[in-house]
Design a protein around this motif. Structure first.
Motif, PDB file in Angstrom:
ATOM      1  N   GLY A  92       0.801  -1.217   0.000  1.00  8.69           N
ATOM      2  CA  GLY A  92       0.000   0.000   0.000  1.00  8.69           C
ATOM      3  C   GLY A  92       0.835   1.269   0.000  1.00  8.69           C
ATOM      4  N   ILE A 156     -13.865  -0.913  -4.603  1.00  8.30           N
ATOM      5  CA  ILE A 156     -12.819  -0.164  -3.893  1.00  8.30           C
ATOM      6  C   ILE A 156     -12.169   0.866  -4.817  1.00  8.30           C
ATOM      7  CG2 ILE A 156     -10.543  -0.363  -2.816  1.00  8.30           C
ATOM      8  CD1 ILE A 156     -11.474  -3.058  -1.670  1.00  8.30           C
ATOM      9  N   TRP A 160     -12.712   4.530  -3.755  1.00  9.86           N
ATOM     10  CA  TRP A 160     -11.562   4.902  -2.939  1.00  9.86           C
ATOM     11  C   TRP A 160     -10.286   4.875  -3.785  1.00  9.86           C
ATOM     12  CZ3 TRP A 160     -15.279   1.460  -0.814  1.00  9.86           C
ATOM     13  CH2 TRP A 160     -16.098   2.066   0.154  1.00  9.86           C
ATOM     14  N   LEU A 164      -6.093   0.837  -0.951  1.00  8.40           N
ATOM     15  CA  LEU A 164      -6.943   0.240   0.087  1.00  8.40           C
ATOM     16  C   LEU A 164      -7.046  -1.275  -0.069  1.00  8.40           C
ATOM     17  CD1 LEU A 164      -8.703   0.982   2.529  1.00  8.40           C
ATOM     18  CD2 LEU A 164     -10.659   1.181   0.981  1.00  8.40           C
ATOM     19  N   ILE A 168      -6.472  -2.889   3.740  1.00 10.64           N
ATOM     20  CA  ILE A 168      -7.523  -3.574   4.508  1.00 10.64           C
ATOM     21  C   ILE A 168      -7.022  -4.883   5.111  1.00 10.64           C
ATOM     22  CG2 ILE A 168      -9.459  -2.575   3.213  1.00 10.64           C
ATOM     23  CD1 ILE A 168      -9.593  -5.112   1.566  1.00 10.64           C
TER      24      ILE A 168
END
Length: 608
Positions: A92, A156, A160, A164, A168
């Protein structure tokens, strides 16, 4: 902490980790275009984000399960969770594509460790009898995660960010880490020594790595390329050496004796086909929705999501029936339904309603959910101490099924699309050639088609309508008259009549003017006659302009119609390419489906 609470929390822990590990095999596929754009790279490089994860899962599952049996399953589970969590965090946070690929490899190591250890840990916590039911429930979670990946990824990304997808995992991993510490006791395989077979692990890992790499990248490099041929030879040699040396050992790395159990062997094959089938929906069908039908990522994910819904419904029911009666019939039904779902996909059309496509996904989800019960049936007759290595072998089989699906189906699809592209190009040029267009327009249109096919597999209206083509359509030279079959023909003909009438009017006005000029001394009449003559001249010029505009409009209609025909040709040819690909999957599944009959031997035992 009482035993019931431990078991419930343990089940939650296993379900959560199985969900995110399996989810990460499919969820990133749908994010690849977005990630490619984000890092300003190409799809060939960003594709390694998915490839490296599946590659490492396939290679390390069996060695990881063996090491866990020797050194302790709980310890290895915690180690695997640490790898997976750290890998997710840095995925990420990655600001370079190579960093992201490397961290996906770390994730893959963690996933390869934890996945096969779940079954023996469940046996140690729940006992042999109840563990079968629990493994079925966890298998349902895995099947759900595999099917829900594209939909979840689309959601997602739409609302977003692709980051993510990885973030998550972190809170879930932390929760599971704590639950593992408090709910599970350490367990081993007491029948093996603690000595690790490094030689066997190295040989097996190298051979599996080469096999998986060839399956995933064979079409990219070319099956006849020196690289792929060299890798195939290396894979065969290392695998032969491994098998020869392993079967001679007192404690082999792979328990080949497990394959003597018909239930384990047939269940492993069925679970292999389940991994193969999921590629049909999450990759091939998703490609059809997004690239042929031009659906958004979210829209495509919504349709594929219905397969996940059916997995949620049928797998617990099938597991309950299997526990009470026999796993054979639910798994056989699931195998046949998977084959039927691909048979339905061979009938797809770009004009299909969403209901039809959703129905296809529901059938596929039912089949996939029931067939995934083979994970449970595979280990139900295996000795408790061998549950770890058996689970590793079965889960690895599913990963190899996915790899084969990607290699075979995606490779064949690419080959079919190349053939379709050639047909689309030929038909597009023929449509332009036979259309009533100005020579310059035809020339630019053909050049544009040629350019587009040099860099892509298909075209649509937007691809052809470039600035050069729009500019050349405005040239007056060579603009054809509207075809007699065209709606504009009558307008054009009537306008020509108006021009003819205006010419006659101008002639009459000119004659009248001459008569007045020579015969009657009337200034007013001469002025009126001259005005009529001048206005009729303007009328002629204006009507000629209108005639040209009608020709332009008629040409635009012809060009628009040509675009429409090209698009229909594209959709028809590409759909046919997908149909051929689904036929290949259909035939394979129908051939393999009967093997599901031997996934449970209880009835055979009872008859004896």
């Amino acid at each position: 902490m009482n035993n019931t609470l431990k078991q419930n929390l343990g089940l939650l822990a296993m379900s959560l980790i199985m969900f995110i590990v399996t989810l990460d095999t499919t969820i990133t596929n749908i994010a690849l275009p977005t990630i490619t754009t984000f890092f300003k790279t190409n799809l060939d490089l960003s594709n390694w984000i998915s490839t490296i994860y599946v590659l490492i899962l396939s290679v390390l599952m069996i060695p990881a399960s063996k090491i866990a049996d020797q050194l302790g399953r709980k310890k290895l589970m915690l180690l695997g969770l640490s790898f997976f969590g750290v890998g997710s965090l840095f995925c990420g946070l990655s600001n370079q594509i190579w960093v992201l690929i490397g961290m996906r490899g770390i994730q893959g190591i963690g996933g390869a460790i934890v996945t096969p250890i779940m079954v023996p840990l469940c046996v140690s916590l729940f006992g042999r009898i109840k563990a079968n039911q629990v493994v079925g429930e966890i298998g349902a979670i895995a099947a759900l995660a595999a099917a829900v990946g594209p939909g979840a990824g689309g959601l997602i990304i739409h609302y977003w960010s692709w980051h993510l997808i990885f973030f998550i995992n972190i809170p879930i991993t932390i929760i599971v880490f704590g639950l593992i510490i408090f709910c599970f006791s350490e367990s081993y395989d007491p029948t093996v020594s603690s000595k690790i077979d490094y030689e066997g692990i190295l040989l097996l890992s190298v051979s599996l790595f080469l096999l998986t790499f060839v399956l995933l990248k064979g079409y990219d490099f070319g099956w006849r390329s020196p690289t792929i041929i060299f890798l195939i030879i290396g894979m065969v040699v290392t695998m032969i050496v491994f098998v020869i040396t392993d079967i001679k050992k007192v404690e082999p790395l792979i328990a080949f004796d497990l394959f003597k159990d018909s239930t384990f062997l047939s269940s492993t094959i069925v679970y292999f086909t389940a991994g193969f089938t999921i590629v049909c929906s999450s990759v091939v069908f998703n490609f059809f929705l997004e690239d042929v039908l031009n659906f958004s990522t979210l829209h495509a994910g919504y349709i594929i999501m219905f397969s996940s819904v059916m997995v949620m419904i049928v797998m617990p029911l099938g597991n309950s029936l299997g526990q009470q009666f026999n796993f054979r019939w639910p798994i056989l039904t699931g195998s046949l339904l998977m084959a039927v779902s691909l048979l339905l996909l061979t009938q797809i059309s770009y004009q299909d309603s969403e209901f039809y496509m959703i129905f296809d996904m529901c059938v596929l989800g039912m089949g996939f959910g029931l067939a995934s019960l083979s994970l449970v049936s595979a280990v139900q007759y295996i000795p408790e101490e061998k549950a770890g290595i058996a689970s590793g072998m079965v889960n690895a089989a599913r990963q190899f099924g996915t790899c084969l699906g990607i290699a075979l189906l995606v490779g064949v699809l690419n080959m079919n699309i190349k053939g379709a592209t050639s047909n689309i190009k030929r038909e597009a040029q023929n449509i332009i050639r036979t259309s009533q267009l100005a020579p310059d327009v035809k020339k630019v249109a053909n050049n544009t088609i040629q350019q587009r096919f040099d860099s892509s597999t298909a075209i649509d209206n937007k691809n052809i309508k470039n600035k050069e083509l729009i500019g050349v359509t405005k040239k007056i030279v060579g603009v054809p008259k509207p075809a007699k079959s065209s709606d504009m023909y009558e307008v054009y003909r009537n306008n020509k009549k108006i021009i003819s009438g205006a010419v006659e009017l101008r002639k009459g006005a000119k004659g009248f003017y001459e008569q007045i000029k020579t015969g009657i001394d009337s200034n007013q009449l001469m002025t009126d006659a001259e005005r009529i003559h001048q206005n009729s001249q303007k009328l002629i010029l204006n009507q000629k302009k209108i005639s040209i505009e009608i020709q332009f409009l008629a040409q635009k209609q012809v060009l628009t119609q040509a675009f429409s025909e090209i698009k229909k040709s594209k959709n028809k040819q590409l759909t046919r390419a997908f149909k051929k690909t689904f036929w290949l999957g259909t035939l394979l599944l129908f051939v393999v489906s009967p093997i599901a009959y031997w996934t449970d031997k209880r009835q055979l035992t009872e008859k004896k």
